[in-house]
Design an enzyme around this catalytic site. Structure first.
Site, PDB file in Angstrom:
ATOM      1  N   SER A 119      -7.789   0.030  -0.783  1.00  0.00           N
ATOM      2  CA  SER A 119      -8.079   0.187  -1.918  1.00  0.00           C
ATOM      3  C   SER A 119      -8.894  -0.729  -2.674  1.00  0.00           C
ATOM      4  O   SER A 119      -8.730  -1.892  -2.393  1.00  0.00           O
ATOM      5  CB  SER A 119      -6.608   0.512  -2.926  1.00  0.00           C
ATOM      6  OG  SER A 119      -7.293   0.607  -4.091  1.00  0.00           O
TER       7      SER A 119
ATOM      8  N   ASN B 218      -3.663   6.739   6.690  1.00  0.00           N
ATOM      9  CA  ASN B 218      -4.027   7.220   5.627  1.00  0.00           C
ATOM     10  C   ASN B 218      -2.943   7.253   4.398  1.00  0.00           C
ATOM     11  O   ASN B 218      -3.296   7.385   3.347  1.00  0.00           O
ATOM     12  CB  ASN B 218      -4.806   8.283   5.768  1.00  0.00           C
ATOM     13  CG  ASN B 218      -5.171   9.157   4.543  1.00  0.00           C
ATOM     14  OD1 ASN B 218      -5.873   8.541   3.578  1.00  0.00           O
ATOM     15  ND2 ASN B 218      -4.321  10.200   4.476  1.00  0.00           N
TER      16      ASN B 218
ATOM     17  N   ILE C 105     -10.944   8.351  -6.322  1.00  0.00           N
ATOM     18  CA  ILE C 105     -11.320   9.516  -5.674  1.00  0.00           C
ATOM     19  C   ILE C 105     -10.364  10.709  -6.043  1.00  0.00           C
ATOM     20  O   ILE C 105      -9.357  10.727  -6.528  1.00  0.00           O
ATOM     21  CB  ILE C 105     -11.070   9.436  -4.074  1.00  0.00           C
ATOM     22  CG1 ILE C 105     -11.478   7.940  -3.586  1.00  0.00           C
ATOM     23  CG2 ILE C 105     -11.670  10.562  -3.286  1.00  0.00           C
ATOM     24  CD1 ILE C 105     -13.028   7.924  -3.644  1.00  0.00           C
TER      25      ILE C 105
ATOM     26  N   TYR D 129       1.281  -1.999  -6.031  1.00  0.00           N
ATOM     27  CA  TYR D 129       0.447  -1.421  -5.112  1.00  0.00           C
ATOM     28  C   TYR D 129      -0.775  -2.168  -4.457  1.00  0.00           C
ATOM     29  O   TYR D 129      -0.809  -2.006  -3.304  1.00  0.00           O
ATOM     30  CB  TYR D 129      -0.377  -0.107  -5.915  1.00  0.00           C
ATOM     31  CG  TYR D 129      -1.075   0.717  -5.109  1.00  0.00           C
ATOM     32  CD1 TYR D 129      -0.755   1.721  -4.312  1.00  0.00           C
ATOM     33  CD2 TYR D 129      -2.596   0.551  -5.566  1.00  0.00           C
ATOM     34  CE1 TYR D 129      -1.680   2.323  -3.561  1.00  0.00           C
ATOM     35  CE2 TYR D 129      -3.742   1.382  -4.858  1.00  0.00           C
ATOM     36  CZ  TYR D 129      -3.116   2.314  -3.766  1.00  0.00           C
ATOM     37  OH  TYR D 129      -4.090   3.007  -3.266  1.00  0.00           O
ATOM     38  N   ALA D 130      -1.289  -3.007  -5.300  1.00  0.00           N
ATOM     39  CA  ALA D 130      -2.407  -3.918  -4.807  1.00  0.00           C
ATOM     40  C   ALA D 130      -1.901  -4.977  -3.800  1.00  0.00           C
ATOM     41  O   ALA D 130      -2.550  -4.943  -2.793  1.00  0.00           O
ATOM     42  CB  ALA D 130      -2.790  -4.700  -6.018  1.00  0.00           C
ATOM     43  N   ALA D 131      -0.846  -5.444  -4.092  1.00  0.00           N
ATOM     44  CA  ALA D 131      -0.123  -6.359  -2.980  1.00  0.00           C
ATOM     45  C   ALA D 131       0.170  -5.608  -1.723  1.00  0.00           C
ATOM     46  O   ALA D 131      -0.160  -6.088  -0.696  1.00  0.00           O
ATOM     47  CB  ALA D 131       1.131  -6.858  -3.635  1.00  0.00           C
ATOM     48  N   SER D 132       0.642  -4.213  -1.661  1.00  0.00           N
ATOM     49  CA  SER D 132       1.214  -3.473  -0.356  1.00  0.00           C
ATOM     50  C   SER D 132      -0.311  -3.231   0.242  1.00  0.00           C
ATOM     51  O   SER D 132      -0.395  -3.348   1.526  1.00  0.00           O
ATOM     52  CB  SER D 132       1.591  -2.353  -0.908  1.00  0.00           C
ATOM     53  OG  SER D 132       0.756  -1.379  -1.434  1.00  0.00           O
ATOM     54  N   LYS D 133      -1.454  -2.854  -0.597  1.00  0.00           N
ATOM     55  CA  LYS D 133      -2.872  -2.594   0.254  1.00  0.00           C
ATOM     56  C   LYS D 133      -3.331  -4.011   0.603  1.00  0.00           C
ATOM     57  O   LYS D 133      -3.900  -4.100   1.797  1.00  0.00           O
ATOM     58  CB  LYS D 133      -3.513  -1.697  -0.764  1.00  0.00           C
ATOM     59  CG  LYS D 133      -3.131  -0.456  -0.924  1.00  0.00           C
ATOM     60  CD  LYS D 133      -3.220   0.470   0.244  1.00  0.00           C
ATOM     61  CE  LYS D 133      -2.985   1.757  -0.145  1.00  0.00           C
ATOM     62  NZ  LYS D 133      -3.261   2.638   0.983  1.00  0.00           N
TER      63      LYS D 133
HETATM   64  N1  LIG Z   1      -7.415   8.933  -4.366  1.00  0.00           N
HETATM   65  C1  LIG Z   1      -7.846   7.837  -4.565  1.00  0.00           C
HETATM   66  O1  LIG Z   1      -8.306   7.488  -5.699  1.00  0.00           O
HETATM   67  C2  LIG Z   1      -7.644   6.670  -3.788  1.00  0.00           C
HETATM   68  C3  LIG Z   1      -8.093   5.207  -4.007  1.00  0.00           C
HETATM   69  C4  LIG Z   1      -7.996   4.205  -3.303  1.00  0.00           C
HETATM   70  C5  LIG Z   1      -7.008   4.463  -2.122  1.00  0.00           C
HETATM   71  N2  LIG Z   1      -6.427   5.699  -1.866  1.00  0.00           N
HETATM   72  C6  LIG Z   1      -5.617   5.649  -0.640  1.00  0.00           C
HETATM   73  O2  LIG Z   1      -6.086   6.617   0.064  1.00  0.00           O
HETATM   74  C7  LIG Z   1      -4.956   6.933   0.856  1.00  0.00           C
HETATM   75  C8  LIG Z   1      -4.765   8.852   0.846  1.00  0.00           C
HETATM   76  O3  LIG Z   1      -4.727   9.048  -0.844  1.00  0.00           O
HETATM   77  P1  LIG Z   1      -4.998  10.568  -1.111  1.00  0.00           P
HETATM   78  O4  LIG Z   1      -5.573  10.018  -2.585  1.00  0.00           O
HETATM   79  O5  LIG Z   1      -5.392  11.403  -0.312  1.00  0.00           O
HETATM   80  O6  LIG Z   1      -3.531  10.602  -1.976  1.00  0.00           O
HETATM   81  P2  LIG Z   1      -2.403  12.091  -1.690  1.00  0.00           P
HETATM   82  O7  LIG Z   1      -3.013  13.057  -1.787  1.00  0.00           O
HETATM   83  O8  LIG Z   1      -1.463  11.746  -2.498  1.00  0.00           O
HETATM   84  O9  LIG Z   1      -2.000  11.976  -0.032  1.00  0.00           O
HETATM   85  C9  LIG Z   1      -1.328  10.863   0.282  1.00  0.00           C
HETATM   86  C10 LIG Z   1      -0.553  11.235   1.603  1.00  0.00           C
HETATM   87  O10 LIG Z   1       0.458  10.372   2.163  1.00  0.00           O
HETATM   88  C11 LIG Z   1       1.646  11.018   2.295  1.00  0.00           C
HETATM   89  N3  LIG Z   1       2.881  10.125   2.312  1.00  0.00           N
HETATM   90  C12 LIG Z   1       3.258   9.368   1.471  1.00  0.00           C
HETATM   91  N4  LIG Z   1       4.457   8.756   1.735  1.00  0.00           N
HETATM   92  C13 LIG Z   1       4.580   9.099   3.134  1.00  0.00           C
HETATM   93  C14 LIG Z   1       5.788   8.994   3.843  1.00  0.00           C
HETATM   94  N5  LIG Z   1       6.771   8.123   3.713  1.00  0.00           N
HETATM   95  N6  LIG Z   1       5.641   9.558   5.235  1.00  0.00           N
HETATM   96  C15 LIG Z   1       4.664  10.356   5.510  1.00  0.00           C
HETATM   97  N7  LIG Z   1       3.424  10.661   4.634  1.00  0.00           N
HETATM   98  C16 LIG Z   1       3.547  10.121   3.349  1.00  0.00           C
HETATM   99  C17 LIG Z   1       1.599  12.178   1.384  1.00  0.00           C
HETATM  100  O11 LIG Z   1       2.451  13.073   1.994  1.00  0.00           O
HETATM  101  P3  LIG Z   1       3.487  14.059   0.988  1.00  0.00           P
HETATM  102  O12 LIG Z   1       2.481  15.092   0.643  1.00  0.00           O
HETATM  103  O13 LIG Z   1       4.434  14.528   1.958  1.00  0.00           O
HETATM  104  O14 LIG Z   1       3.830  13.414  -0.166  1.00  0.00           O
HETATM  105  C18 LIG Z   1       0.135  12.610   1.335  1.00  0.00           C
HETATM  106  O15 LIG Z   1      -0.073  13.521   2.480  1.00  0.00           O
HETATM  107  C19 LIG Z   1      -3.778   6.476   0.335  1.00  0.00           C
HETATM  108  O16 LIG Z   1      -3.382   5.494   1.217  1.00  0.00           O
HETATM  109  C20 LIG Z   1      -4.321   6.005  -1.063  1.00  0.00           C
HETATM  110  O17 LIG Z   1      -3.509   4.765  -1.316  1.00  0.00           O
HETATM  111  C21 LIG Z   1      -6.500   6.629  -2.591  1.00  0.00           C
END
Ligand SMILES: NC(=O)c1ccc[n+]([C@@H]2O[C@H](COP(=O)([O-])OP(=O)(O)OC[C@H]3O[C@@H](n4cnc5c(N)ncnc54)[C@H](OP(=O)(O)O)[C@@H]3O)[C@@H](O)[C@H]2O)c1
Lengths: 255, 80
Positions: free
Chosen positions: A150, A98, A196, A163-167
């Site tokens: 995503s 996640n 979200i 970002y898109a490419a990584s996902k």
């Molecule tokens: N929110 C949206 O609209 C949305 C849409 C599509 C996809 N997503 C995907 O959903 C997932 C969760 O996102 P979210 O919305 O919950 O965002 P978030 O609240 O920013 O959570 C992201 C989490 O990833 C952790 N993280 C980032 N880099 C890290 C690293 N190097 N090592 C360990 N942990 C790391 C962060 O930890 P720290 O607190 O330590 O930085 C944070 O806990 C992500 O993969 C995101 O791309 C989200």
């Protein structure tokens, strides 16, 4: 909001969740605990993790590491292996990749550092997690991996190519590993959230937010719990005949 | 059970072969039972019986029973 899954769907199972202190991560932890799982909550922020474990209860164990640190990932899995063999936790059954980072930037101003960081966090680290997790799961011929991709990677979005490419790389790995790991009883799926309400999308000003939400048929942002429900469904045996699937959780969103 | 017996058991469980088939000369991908799926299960079995976690490079190099012993020695697992 309450989950509609039958209670105890993840009893006697350990689930590793990365990004556990993030918006979606917290909701997944709570949902997995509610389904009876032992949760390994992984994150970088020790204080936030300890606080999360206090709230979530005894079945949540913190794992503090940066997912881009290859040795730290290996050490975390060694720790899990030991805890399982000492009978301290049930066998590893689930992995939720996640943790993620999103950096919006048009092609011309995307630095190689930004590109590499997103590839590292959003693809290479989840891949390494799947490598180790699959090894632990294969002994029991049982496991379920859920990657968080995503809708941006499924459909593309201007200003978000890195970002898109990584996902999208993670989507490719999801579909391929579903085929490769099926003979050892491991299912591999993904959820593709739309917009979200989490810290990841906090920076959207009211106007920008309104414009984005107009592109969702349901005309609203999703809640972390709605994504968590989809993840728990894919983790649990409720989805036992589903693998290699990318499940949109997006209110029918067009990025 | 000594280390040789543990190794033999890990191979028989993972590959589904008879114990006498587990000889030093047995090589990856030379019998139908030792394919990439069985290899993954084999690694999990070896890690479990010897309580180690192998490096990916070592997994790639583990191309025979003999080689498995050489690699495990790096993790202080000795064979008489
Ligand atoms: N929110 C949206 O609209 C949305 C849409 C599509 C996809 N997503 C995907 O959903 C997932 C969760 O996102 P979210 O919305 O919950 O965002 P978030 O609240 O920013 O959570 C992201 C989490 O990833 C952790 N993280 C980032 N880099 C890290 C690293 N190097 N090592 C360990 N942990 C790391 C962060 O930890 P720290 O607190 O330590 O930085 C944070 O806990 C992500 O993969 C995101 O791309 C989200």
């Amino acid at each position: 909001m309450t989950s509609t899954l039958p209670k105890g769907a993840l009893h006697h199972s350990t689930v590793l969740i990365t990004g556990a202190t993030g918006g979606i991560g917290r909701a997944v932890v709570a949902r997995c605990v509610a389904q009876g799982a032992t949760v390994l909550a992984a994150g970088r922020d020790e204080e936030a993790l300890v606080a999360l474990c206090k709230i979530a209860g005894k079945s949540v164990h913190p794992l503090v590491y940066d997912i881009t640190n290859e040795q730290a990932v290996k050490d975390a899995f060694r720790d899990i292996q030991k805890k399982v063999s000492d009978g301290l936790i049930p066998p590893l059954y689930g992995l939720v990749n996640n943790a993620g980072v999103m950096m919006e930037s048009p092609l011309s101003v995307t630095s190689m550092d930004k590109l590499k960081l997103q590839l590292n966090v959003n693809f290479l680290a989840p891949y390494q997690h799947m490598q180790y997790a699959a090894r632990l799961m294969s002994r029991l011929r049982k496991g379920s991996i859920v990657n968080v991709v995503s809708m941006v990677s499924e459909q593309g979005s201007a200003g978000m190519s890195a970002y898109a490419a990584s996902k999208a790389a993670l989507t490719g790995a999801t579909k391929s590993l579903a085929k490769e790991l099926s003979p050892v009883g491991i299912r591999v799926n993904a959820v593709a959230p739309g917009f979200i309400e989490t810290p990841l999308t906090d920076h959207y000003e009211a106007d920008a937010r309104k414009k984005v939400l107009q592109r969702a048929v349901m005309q609203r942002a999703g809640k972390p719990e709605e994504v968590a429900d989809a993840i728990v469904y894919l983790l649990s045996s409720q989805s036992s005949y589903t693998t290699g699937h990318i499940l949109p959780v997006d209110g029918m969103f067009t990025p | 059970m000594d280390n040789q017996q543990k190794l033999q058991q890990a191979f028989t469980v993972a590959l589904g072969v008879q114990p006498d088939a587990v000889t030093d000369s047995l090589q990856y991908n030379t019998i139908p039972e030792w394919d990439s799926t069985a290899h993954m299960i084999l690694i999990a079995e070896l890690e479990n019986v010897f309580d180690v976690m192998l490096d990916t490079d070592d997994i790639i190099d583990m191309s025979s029973v003999k080689q498995a012993k050489v690699i495990l020695q790096k993790y202080d697992i000795n064979f008489a």
